[in-house]
Design a protein around this motif. Structure first.
Motif, mmCIF file in Angstrom:
data_model
loop_
_atom_site.group_PDB
_atom_site.id
_atom_site.type_symbol
_atom_site.label_atom_id
_atom_site.label_comp_id
_atom_site.label_asym_id
_atom_site.label_seq_id
_atom_site.Cartn_x
_atom_site.Cartn_y
_atom_site.Cartn_z
ATOM 1 N N LYS A 40 -53.892 -33.788 -19.264
ATOM 2 C CA LYS A 40 -55.106 -33.541 -19.743
ATOM 3 C C LYS A 40 -55.493 -34.552 -20.821
ATOM 4 C CE LYS A 40 -59.327 -31.481 -20.744
ATOM 5 N NZ LYS A 40 -60.111 -31.406 -19.893
ATOM 6 N N VAL A 41 -56.536 -35.310 -20.595
ATOM 7 C CA VAL A 41 -56.915 -36.245 -21.423
ATOM 8 C C VAL A 41 -58.366 -36.482 -22.378
ATOM 9 C CG1 VAL A 41 -57.695 -38.882 -21.489
ATOM 10 C CG2 VAL A 41 -55.924 -38.053 -19.784
ATOM 11 N N THR A 42 -58.238 -36.586 -23.347
ATOM 12 C CA THR A 42 -59.700 -36.151 -24.326
ATOM 13 C C THR A 42 -60.008 -37.491 -24.744
ATOM 14 O OG1 THR A 42 -60.625 -34.757 -25.910
ATOM 15 C CG2 THR A 42 -58.508 -35.268 -26.280
ATOM 16 N N ARG A 43 -61.154 -37.790 -25.407
ATOM 17 C CA ARG A 43 -61.586 -38.770 -25.834
ATOM 18 C C ARG A 43 -62.160 -38.404 -27.413
ATOM 19 N NH1 ARG A 43 -66.145 -39.418 -23.863
ATOM 20 N NH2 ARG A 43 -67.406 -39.279 -25.593
ATOM 21 N N ASN A 44 -62.047 -39.299 -28.367
ATOM 22 C CA ASN A 44 -62.739 -39.350 -29.568
ATOM 23 C C ASN A 44 -63.186 -40.824 -29.943
ATOM 24 O OD1 ASN A 44 -60.579 -40.988 -30.752
ATOM 25 N ND2 ASN A 44 -59.464 -39.158 -31.515
ATOM 26 N N THR A 46 -62.302 -43.197 -31.629
ATOM 27 C CA THR A 46 -61.309 -44.328 -31.554
ATOM 28 C C THR A 46 -60.378 -44.582 -30.467
ATOM 29 O OG1 THR A 46 -59.715 -42.986 -32.588
ATOM 30 C CG2 THR A 46 -61.036 -44.039 -34.031
ATOM 31 N N GLY A 47 -60.385 -43.731 -29.616
ATOM 32 C CA GLY A 47 -59.677 -43.774 -28.398
ATOM 33 C C GLY A 47 -59.498 -42.482 -27.501
ATOM 34 N N TRP A 48 -58.283 -42.609 -26.760
ATOM 35 C CA TRP A 48 -58.189 -41.543 -25.814
ATOM 36 C C TRP A 48 -56.681 -40.974 -26.252
ATOM 37 C CZ3 TRP A 48 -59.390 -45.958 -23.339
ATOM 38 C CH2 TRP A 48 -60.691 -46.055 -22.689
ATOM 39 N N THR A 49 -56.653 -39.471 -26.070
ATOM 40 C CA THR A 49 -55.246 -38.929 -25.937
ATOM 41 C C THR A 49 -54.918 -38.168 -24.785
ATOM 42 O OG1 THR A 49 -55.512 -38.536 -28.433
ATOM 43 C CG2 THR A 49 -53.973 -37.225 -27.425
ATOM 44 N N ALA A 50 -53.877 -38.432 -24.335
ATOM 45 C CA ALA A 50 -53.463 -37.727 -23.080
ATOM 46 C C ALA A 50 -52.279 -36.648 -23.437
ATOM 47 C CB ALA A 50 -52.817 -38.712 -22.166
ATOM 48 N N PHE A 51 -52.295 -35.363 -22.986
ATOM 49 C CA PHE A 51 -51.401 -34.570 -23.145
ATOM 50 C C PHE A 51 -50.702 -34.387 -21.679
ATOM 51 C CE2 PHE A 51 -54.999 -33.542 -26.291
ATOM 52 C CZ PHE A 51 -53.955 -33.319 -27.264
ATOM 53 N N TYR A 52 -49.405 -34.288 -22.086
ATOM 54 C CA TYR A 52 -48.798 -34.075 -20.533
ATOM 55 C C TYR A 52 -47.614 -33.129 -20.593
ATOM 56 C CZ TYR A 52 -44.907 -37.058 -22.545
ATOM 57 O OH TYR A 52 -43.848 -37.657 -23.204
ATOM 58 N N SER A 53 -47.107 -32.591 -19.469
ATOM 59 C CA SER A 53 -46.253 -31.622 -19.171
ATOM 60 C C SER A 53 -45.654 -31.702 -17.866
ATOM 61 C CB SER A 53 -47.094 -30.127 -19.383
ATOM 62 O OG SER A 53 -46.089 -29.063 -19.079
ATOM 63 N N LEU A 54 -44.303 -31.946 -17.937
ATOM 64 C CA LEU A 54 -43.418 -32.147 -16.754
ATOM 65 C C LEU A 54 -42.492 -30.798 -16.761
ATOM 66 C CD1 LEU A 54 -41.460 -35.404 -15.657
ATOM 67 C CD2 LEU A 54 -40.494 -32.947 -15.420
ATOM 68 N N THR A 55 -42.712 -30.137 -15.763
ATOM 69 C CA THR A 55 -41.992 -28.976 -15.509
ATOM 70 C C THR A 55 -41.018 -28.940 -14.321
ATOM 71 O OG1 THR A 55 -43.451 -27.418 -16.512
ATOM 72 C CG2 THR A 55 -41.988 -26.562 -15.333
ATOM 73 N N VAL A 56 -39.620 -28.752 -14.447
ATOM 74 C CA VAL A 56 -38.711 -28.838 -13.306
ATOM 75 C C VAL A 56 -38.845 -27.931 -12.420
ATOM 76 C CG1 VAL A 56 -36.327 -29.343 -12.798
ATOM 77 C CG2 VAL A 56 -37.174 -30.547 -14.880
ATOM 78 N N ARG A 57 -39.025 -27.880 -11.001
ATOM 79 C CA ARG A 57 -39.006 -26.936 -10.145
ATOM 80 C C ARG A 57 -37.544 -26.753 -9.658
ATOM 81 N NH1 ARG A 57 -43.632 -28.973 -6.995
ATOM 82 N NH2 ARG A 57 -45.731 -27.839 -7.420
ATOM 83 N N ASP A 58 -36.889 -27.827 -9.324
ATOM 84 C CA ASP A 58 -35.558 -27.863 -8.667
ATOM 85 C C ASP A 58 -34.686 -27.658 -9.873
ATOM 86 O OD1 ASP A 58 -33.192 -28.491 -7.587
ATOM 87 O OD2 ASP A 58 -33.608 -30.331 -7.098
#
Length: 389
Positions: A40-44, A46-58
């Motif tokens: 999920k990326v948001t902007r202000n 001065t720039g962008w902030t990207a929030f990320y989540s990696l969830t292992v299925r295996d």
């Protein structure tokens, strides 16, 4: 994903660098991948902030076996990009999940934010990308507790908090029951109007926790006359549909008008619902196979393609449900091209063009053509005889 603006690439670790536009993105919407990756990326100002989540299925793998790397590129034709420094990236780690955020300085021209996920045990790497524009994504995002919401939907009555730096904002609620996509051979294109009727409005302040009791589309804006906002859906019994009354509408793609009227009239009556399904398939075992396969695809369409309307109602959701995972996917700035090569319905290609709206700047619509009519009905007949896996 649930990946409305992210693309997924599977390649071997020792493969040479490739341009993002020349890759087969078959794995983009594949539930068999060993992990899910949401951004999920948001902007202000001065720039962008990207929030990320990696969830292992295996569960034979661990989260610490996946290495996440970031870079920025100027075009899809670039084979490599400028690495994002480690000082700009923060993360937390547990056994099956990696979460974090990174910051990218604002640019006057579009950038392509690229993520490479590496797993040495599997000898594979996956590439994700999304386009960052000076005026998009918008300023603001939702959180549940302390965690950013990375999906385009939240559940009914789930407490969420608006985050950003714009103070008080207007929340517009749209209760429209958006129509399902029309078949691929229809000459009309399923575009959403840029101006929908607002049912109700309310004020929401950055940092305020709130829950939404009504299903539908919500748009959060600083100024209702502006051309940007944070849009999301509020859903119940979603993305997997479990209630009988929720199952009727997605069957519109494979039912006759009379069958659809009967399945809608069944409402919560399971026996009445089952009679309609049995009448379509003609056999109890085929009926069970049909329901398992069809509604698994409905669930995946909701995960991958939820937009201003439910994922199964979108053009990509409809094609994914009816035809399944493509053999090839090519993705560009302005379109996605899906190729199918299957003995059951020959070779067929669908093109989805980007049709940005206030509610979903990454909305895609199918280029429809009468040439799809014969194949469409052939595939629907396969569904009605439960001959899909």
């Amino acid at each position: 994903m649930r990946y409305p603006f992210i693309v997924l690439l599977l390649l071997t670790l020792n493969a040479g660098a490739q341009t993002l536009r020349d890759i087969n993105y078959t794995f983009l919407y594949n539930p068999a991948e060993p992990f899910t990756f949401d951004v999920k990326v948001t902007r202000n100002a001065t720039g962008w902030t990207a929030f990320y989540s990696l969830t292992v299925r295996d569960t034979t793998q661990r989260a610490d076996q996946f290495l996440v790397q970031w870079d920025t590129r100027s075009s899809l034709g670039d084979k490599e990009g400028t690495p994002v420094t480690s000082e700009s990236v923060a993360k937390t780690l547990d056994k099956f999940k990696v979460e974090g955020e990174l910051k990218v300085p604002l640019s006057s021209s579009p950038l392509i934010l690229t993520t490479k996920v590496l797993n040495n045990n599997l000898k594979h790497a996956w590439l994700f990308w999304r386009i960052l524009e000076p005026n998009y994504p918008t300023n603001g995002f939702l959180t549940t507790g302390t965690k950013p919401v990375t999906t385009p939907y939240v559940k009914v009555n789930t407490p969420v908090t608006l985050r950003g730096d714009e103070g008080a904002r207007i929340v517009s609620y749209y209760g429209d029951d958006f129509p399902a996509a029309v078949p691929a051979f229809s000459e009309g294109m399923a575009r959403v109007s840029r101006g929908l009727h607002v049912d109700t409005t309310m004020t929401m302040t950055d940092g305020q926790e709130i829950s939404f009791p009504r299903k539908g589309l919500y748009l959060v804006q600083k100024d209702t006359l502006s051309a940007e906002g944070v849009a999301f859906r509020v859903e119940d019994d979603y993305p997997r549909l479990a209630r009988i009354q929720s199952l009727a509408d997605p069957l519109i793609y494979v039912c006759t008008r009379q069958e659809f009227d009967r399945v809608k009239a069944a409402k919560g009556d399971k026996k009445a619902f089952d009679r309609v399904i049995l009448g379509i398939t003609g056999d109890t075992e085929r009926a069970k196979h049909f329901m398992r396969t069809y509604f698994r695809r409905v669930e995946l369409a909701n995960q991958y393609f939820t937009s201003y309307k439910e994922g199964w109602k979108t053009d990509r959701g409809m094609i994914y449900i009816i035809f399944g995972l493509p053999n090839q996917i090519f993705r560009f700035n302005d379109r996605e091209v899906w190729d199918y090569k299957d003995a059951m319905f020959k070779k067929i290609e669908f093109t989805f063009v980007k049709s940005s709206t206030l509610f979903d700047p990454d909305n895609f619509v199918l280029i429809r053509d009468k040439k799809f009519q014969e194949t469409w009905y052939d595939v629907i007949d396969l569904w009605r005889n439960a001959r899909f896996n």
